[in-house]
Each structure stands twice: as C-alpha cells, then as structure tokens.
Design a protein around this motif. Sequence first.
Motif, PDB file in Angstrom:
ATOM      1  N   LEU B 326       0.959  -1.176   0.098  1.00  0.00           N
ATOM      2  CA  LEU B 326       0.018   0.219  -0.173  1.00  0.00           C
ATOM      3  C   LEU B 326       0.888   1.316  -0.049  1.00  0.00           C
ATOM      4  O   LEU B 326       0.753   2.226  -0.764  1.00  0.00           O
ATOM      5  N   ILE B 327       1.942   1.240   0.833  1.00  0.00           N
ATOM      6  CA  ILE B 327       2.747   2.187   0.849  1.00  0.00           C
ATOM      7  C   ILE B 327       3.607   2.545  -0.349  1.00  0.00           C
ATOM      8  O   ILE B 327       3.431   3.741  -0.897  1.00  0.00           O
ATOM      9  N   VAL B 328       3.956   1.708  -0.927  1.00  0.00           N
ATOM     10  CA  VAL B 328       4.746   1.693  -2.228  1.00  0.00           C
ATOM     11  C   VAL B 328       3.925   2.156  -3.036  1.00  0.00           C
ATOM     12  O   VAL B 328       4.183   3.230  -3.904  1.00  0.00           O
ATOM     13  N   THR B 329       2.591   1.652  -3.499  1.00  0.00           N
ATOM     14  CA  THR B 329       1.531   1.956  -4.364  1.00  0.00           C
ATOM     15  C   THR B 329       1.195   3.417  -4.219  1.00  0.00           C
ATOM     16  O   THR B 329       1.198   4.070  -5.247  1.00  0.00           O
ATOM     17  N   GLU B 330       1.237   4.048  -3.221  1.00  0.00           N
ATOM     18  CA  GLU B 330       0.854   5.287  -2.828  1.00  0.00           C
ATOM     19  C   GLU B 330       1.990   5.978  -3.301  1.00  0.00           C
ATOM     20  O   GLU B 330       1.871   7.213  -4.239  1.00  0.00           O
ATOM     21  N   SER B 331       3.117   5.693  -3.305  1.00  0.00           N
ATOM     22  CA  SER B 331       4.333   6.598  -3.567  1.00  0.00           C
ATOM     23  C   SER B 331       4.483   6.514  -5.063  1.00  0.00           C
ATOM     24  O   SER B 331       4.849   7.344  -5.779  1.00  0.00           O
ATOM     25  N   VAL B 332       4.062   5.252  -5.769  1.00  0.00           N
ATOM     26  CA  VAL B 332       4.068   5.000  -7.302  1.00  0.00           C
ATOM     27  C   VAL B 332       3.048   6.082  -8.012  1.00  0.00           C
ATOM     28  O   VAL B 332       3.468   6.515  -8.655  1.00  0.00           O
ATOM     29  N   CYS B 333       2.048   6.032  -7.190  1.00  0.00           N
ATOM     30  CA  CYS B 333       0.837   6.886  -7.739  1.00  0.00           C
ATOM     31  C   CYS B 333       1.495   8.307  -7.714  1.00  0.00           C
ATOM     32  O   CYS B 333       1.203   9.104  -8.661  1.00  0.00           O
ATOM     33  N   LEU B 334       1.936   8.787  -6.559  1.00  0.00           N
ATOM     34  CA  LEU B 334       2.419  10.293  -6.518  1.00  0.00           C
ATOM     35  C   LEU B 334       3.520  10.340  -7.726  1.00  0.00           C
ATOM     36  O   LEU B 334       3.518  11.530  -8.213  1.00  0.00           O
ATOM     37  N   GLY B 335       4.454   9.206  -7.706  1.00  0.00           N
ATOM     38  CA  GLY B 335       5.510   9.587  -8.801  1.00  0.00           C
ATOM     39  C   GLY B 335       4.876   9.666 -10.187  1.00  0.00           C
ATOM     40  O   GLY B 335       5.502  10.569 -10.829  1.00  0.00           O
ATOM     41  N   LEU B 336       3.676   8.838 -10.602  1.00  0.00           N
ATOM     42  CA  LEU B 336       3.289   8.880 -11.734  1.00  0.00           C
ATOM     43  C   LEU B 336       2.424  10.229 -12.104  1.00  0.00           C
ATOM     44  O   LEU B 336       2.569  10.904 -12.998  1.00  0.00           O
ATOM     45  N   ILE B 337       1.559  10.475 -11.071  1.00  0.00           N
ATOM     46  CA  ILE B 337       1.072  11.978 -11.088  1.00  0.00           C
ATOM     47  C   ILE B 337       1.971  12.919 -11.425  1.00  0.00           C
ATOM     48  O   ILE B 337       1.566  13.936 -12.223  1.00  0.00           O
ATOM     49  N   GLY B 338       2.890  12.975 -10.307  1.00  0.00           N
ATOM     50  CA  GLY B 338       3.934  14.192 -10.366  1.00  0.00           C
ATOM     51  C   GLY B 338       4.755  14.084 -11.811  1.00  0.00           C
ATOM     52  O   GLY B 338       4.838  14.993 -12.337  1.00  0.00           O
TER      53      GLY B 338
END
Lengths: 410, 416
Positions: B326-338
């Motif tokens: 979950l934590i890594v996915t959140e970061s991946v989402c942040l990274g993708l969006i950013g």
Amino acid sequence: MMSMRLFALINIILRNLLRQRRRALIAIFSVAFGIAALAVANGYIAWMFYDFREATIESQYAHIQVTRPHYHEEGRADPFRFLLPDDSAAAPLAQLAHVRAWGPRLAFTGLLSKGETTLSFIGEGFDPATDLTGDRALRIVAGSRLSAGDPNGILLGKGLALQLGAKPGDAVVILVDNPGTGLSAIEARVAGIFESVSKAYDDGAILVPIQAARRLLKVSGAHSWLVYLDDTDNTAAVAEALRRGLDARQFEVRTWDQLAEFYARAVELFRQQLDVVRFIVFAIILLGIGNTMMMSVMERTGEIGTMMALGIRRSAVLNQFLAEGALIGVLGGLLGVLLAGMIGIAVDAMQIEMPPPPSLTRGYQARILLTPAIAAEALGIAVVTTMLASLYPAWKASRMEIVDALRKYR
Amino acid sequence: MRCVNTGEYPMQGLLKLALRNIFRHRGRTAMTLASIVFGVVALILAGGFIEDTIIETGEATIRSNTGHVQVARRGYWEYGSQQPERYLSDDVEDLRRQIAAIDGVADVMFRLSFSGLLGNGRSDWSIIGEGVEPEREARLASYLTVVSGRRLTAQDRFGMMIGAGVAKALKLGAGDTASLLVSTPGGATNLLDFEVVGVFQTFSKDYDARAVRISLAAAQELLATPGAQLGVVLLKDTAATPGVADTLRQRLTDKGFEVRTWQDLDLFYNQTVTLYRQQFGFLTGIILVMLLLSVSNTVNIGIFERVSEFGTMMALGNRAARVFGLIVTESVCLGLIGSLLGVVIGTALAWAISQVGIAMPPPPNADQGYVSKVLIVPGVIVLAFATGLLAAVVASLLPARRVSRMQIAEALRQSV
C-alpha cells in the motif's frame, strides 16, 4: 534580559528538533545535500576558472603588457611604427615589487620552408631565459626548449610541424618580406615542437630567440614587454605603478584581463549556466524544506493551540517556527559545507582528468576550490531558503484560532 | 494461485485505497507533487536546452565551413595541403557527378587550399587561403555572414573575401587592394594583387583570423594547377550524414580517397558535446537525489503519522506485505501523477520558451550571439519521467519496510 529570552528560545527550538529527531534529521540532510551540491558545483567551476586563468596568463598574455599606444588595435597592420626602444629602457620594470620576470617580444610573419614545402606562419621572438619558461607556459611535446645560448634554434607549433613534416633537428628556412628593406632569410634548426592551449595557434605559430627575430626584421627593439608577477592578485597594483612611472604618450600598459577575450567570454557563459544550477538547487531545497515545515506545523496544531491558550503571542509563535527553520538551515548548511570539503578531498585524491574544453587542446585535472566566499555563500543560501520555506507554515500557525487548534488535540 | 503482495484483496483494491489515501492528505500531496513536478520540469528544460545547443553548434559548424562530408586523397588531413600528390584529380567534374548521384546529396563543391602571406604594403599576415566555387559555397554557408562589402562571385577573377580577423589585423576593408604571396607546389613563389570585395564572419573566430577566399579558378592559376584538393558535400538533411559517408567510403576508398564527416573534422563540436553531457549528468544527479530526499521526507512523515492506522490494518488481518504494498503503491501513484504533470508542464514550457527564444551571448570562440530554443526531446522526457518516478519509489521502500515489520501491538499503542 534579551539574551535570557534568546537563550530560552534556542533551548525550546533545540528541544523541539530533538523531539522530532527523524524529521529534523531528514530536513537537515536535504539542506546539507543541496548545499553540498551547490558548493561542489561552485567550487569546481571556481577551480576551472582559476586554472584556466593562470594557464591563459602564463602561456599567452603574461600579467601585464607594455606596448606603444594602440599597438593592440593597429600594430599588426603596421608593425614598424610600434617598435619599443632597446631593452635597456625597460630596466626599471625589473625593479618593481612583485615582478617575477619580464621579457621582450617581437612579432613577425613570414614563410617557413623545409625542402619543397613552404607554409606561412605567425611568429614571435622571445627571450628564452626569462619568458615562457615553465612547462605550464609552453609545453614541449618533442625535442627540447630553446636554450639561451642558441640563437639559431626555433620552436614550431604542433600543427605547423605536422604540416611541414618537420622533426627536431631538421633545418628550416625562415623568410620575411620587410617593406622598405626587402626580403631577409635565415636558416634555423628545429629545437622542439610545442603545444599551447589553442589548436588554432599551434597550426601556424613559430617561436624564435629574440636576437634571431631582430636580425630578420633588421630592428633592435621589441613590440611588447611582457611582465610576469608573483601573484595574479597584484596585477592591478603593479599596472597602476607602471602607468605612473611611464609616459602615457609613449607607452600603453594593459593587464591580462583587458587582453584575454576568450577567457572573459568563457567565464561569462559559465556564470550563466551556474546560475541555472543554483536556481534549481535553491528551488528544490525550498520545496523540500517547505514540505517538512508544513508537516511540522500541521502535526503540532494542538501544541500551538496550547501555547497560545497559555498566553504566548502570535508573534512569538511565528518567531519560534522561523527560528526552527533558521537552525535547520545553519546545521544543514554547515554539514553541507563539510560534505563539500570531503568531496573536494576525495576528488583531489582520485585525480580525475577532464577532457579539454571546447577549442582548447589540453584537458585539466578536476578539483574543487572551496574558497571562503563560496562556503559563506552556500551557508547564506541554506539559512535564507529554510527561513523562506518556513515563512508560510509559521505564518499559518500563528494565524490559527485558539479554539480550533486546541480541538485538533486528539 | 494468489498474488502475495495483494493479500486478501485484488490489486485493484490496493490501487483505489492508495489513491484515496493520497487525496485524503491534500496539503502533503500537493507539496510532494510540487517537488516532483519541479524536478521533472527542470530536467526537461535543461535537457532540451542542451540538446538545442548541441544541434545548433553542429549546424553552425556545418554551415560555416565544413559541410556535412568531405572527400580528399588519403593522407590529406594528416600531412596537409602542400604536397602536389594530394590533389583529388584533374577532372573534378567526373567526381562531382559520382558523388551527386548518391541519394540525399544536395550539392558537391571543390576547394583548393594554400598557405600564404597577405600584405597591405606595410605588413604581412599569415593566411590560409581557399579557392572556392562561390555560388555553391553561398548555398552551403548560411552561417557565414558578410560584415561589409559583398559575397564573392565566380566572375571575380581577382577578387577575394577575407575573414574578419584578417581584415582587423591588416586594417583592410572592402575596396582595398592586397597582395597575396604563395609558394607553388613546384617550389616557386608567386605574387598576385587582389581586390578585397567583402569581409566575412563565421561561427569560429579562429577560422576568421586566418581565412581568405578566392575563386577556384584564381587559386588554380595562382598555384599553377588544374585540380582541387577537397570535395565538400552538402546534404539535404544532417541526419543522413553517416549513411552518405558510408556509401562514399564504399565507393571511393579503393580509389585512394578518404572520407570524413563534419563530426570527425570538428574538434570544437565534440568538445562542446562532451562538456554539455557532463553538465547535464551532474544536474540529473542533483535533481534525483534532491527529489529522493524531498519525497522520502513526505513519505516518512506521512507514515509515522499513520503508524496507528497501519497497526489497525494489520490487527484486522491485513498482511505486512499488503501494508508494504500500500505504501509503495501510494508513492508510485504520487510519482506517476507528479511525473506526468511535470512532463505536460515541462513540454508546454519548452514550447512556450522556444516561441520567444533565449538570447545567448556569443560562445567564447565566436563573435555572434544567437537565439537558443528548448527542444522537446523524447529521450530527455523519458529520462525526466523515469527520474521522478524512480525517486518516488525508492524513497518509499525503506520506511515502508520499517512499518510493515512493526509489532502490531506497538503500532496500535502509537495512537494518542
């Protein structure tokens, strides 16, 4: 009283930072890294400029040149009108403080032949005993330097030697066409082949002892007197002393920075690029620290409410958060400069050879020149960025409604 | 078979949860996104600017003087222009026809170069002269500007164009007469008077300081030869250079010719490219690490605020791997969006800046400044995107591992 209050403030800030150790450490490390990156970039470029400057001075322009007025603009077109008097007139030069050495130069152009092949050259007569002495000033890639007692030796630029097919020991003929006195030629022996910083120069340059040049041109003076100093920082002072001592109607004194156009332009271009890097680092630190400070404020909403409920003023809350930012800035900045210093030592130890910059022939060793000015600037940027980054959250914290803030306490 | 890191729920659920978590913490998400977006935009702009500088330098080199490909007798570049056996051939027209037949070739022109002294009556200047075909050269040399006077034409039997540096050294201008002293391949010296018809400036000061151009016919007369030494090939498109050079090598090497491209010939270009690549590498490194620190900062703070939340998740039977995921996915989402936002903004900015142009000072070896653009380079965009994403993912790994390894009881106790 004032210092007591300041002490109390620092005490609270330190305790706050220690309490939130991980966050404080991350904030400090991101400042430190950014500052180290900036200081290393600055220091690397400072070293490059320094090295480039010294090489330019030693190999091309010397620190100061004394000529007839307007020689640099008009001298090439009419060289015989700009001759300086005999060397004895330059004797006072050597007496000046900070003067390490000086030498006369006589410029001329002509044709150089070896066997069937003839090429045109741009040549200079110089005094091998005092001028272009070090390896840094003139790098010999084959053969040897000119010895002071050998009036028939000649040094060829690398490109010219290649085109002419000449090796050390070969005999060549120098032919000069003097307006007025006609052709004159001398035979010379190639003593060595040199490589300067500029390939374009090496493609067409020769150097001969000044006696030989005088014999070719049938003159006794020189076009310029080159003055080398013990330290580049003394250039302006010595030039000033020279201008005072010499008749301005007869002599012109120019310093290396007035002559070295290529150097000035390269410096200008790099400054611009460095400004971009500096801006990017600045912005990223700002965002990173802003992030941390923002979190800190949000999380401590309840604490802020309690503080204000106890009668602490908004300005005091604002000050405290700003001071926390500043402290992170100072600690991060110091750590960053320290880190940069360590990187500098490591880079020195690794002896990294850099490729030659555009249109130069020689590479250089990468080093980091961490001057006090660079360290101070980095430290200043660290404190200013962190304070700027904490400005908004601190202001927001001090604007909170006490009741709302207290209610956030879970 | 079950996928380990999704735990009890399918992957879709994890993604949804991660996205909800991101948008729950709007302020923090905004700050992190700002860092990533900024880093990605900075990379795209810096990379595009450097690419433009490199391409511009290349075109300046080609269009000032070198052309795309040059052909000469073997050994010409090592041993210079003085030996008569280095001549291409007496019948250059035949060679021109052969080269012009190759696909992509726009024009072929020949040059005859010589070394000599140019005199103004009071002084001499060592020059490198070139006999050229003026009409064809005019088509090639769009970076060669005429400072005063006019361009050379084929009719100028005794006219010459001189470089700005030569003009300055000898104080010559359009309309002046200058004497040219050369030694012919046979060993004799030849002196001819020429009228200066124009003064030119190219992108290279070093070249302008010694360059003199006369018509090919005049040079052939001066050197008493019917030939030429150098064939300069102009292509329709710079990108076709390696292909055409290969074709030329296949056809001409056996006949004793040597083929060089503009990149082989120009040291300055290669050095510029090396320098800029280094700088860009350094910048990418800085941005990567700064992003790493910035993102890990946010992730860390977020995670330690939410320790009790994760404790609750695990107490409810979620596996540690799921919390980690979950934590890594959140970061991946942040990274993708950013990164996506960064790519969009960066590309738009690059386009906008290119419309206006950046006025650049003249490079160290030139006299002319130029207007720089920011190119939109796919490679740079991919790199920038990857840097943003990588920073986000790497930054989350360590804190995510730490949390997922916590004792449930201890994690729960963290809630106040």
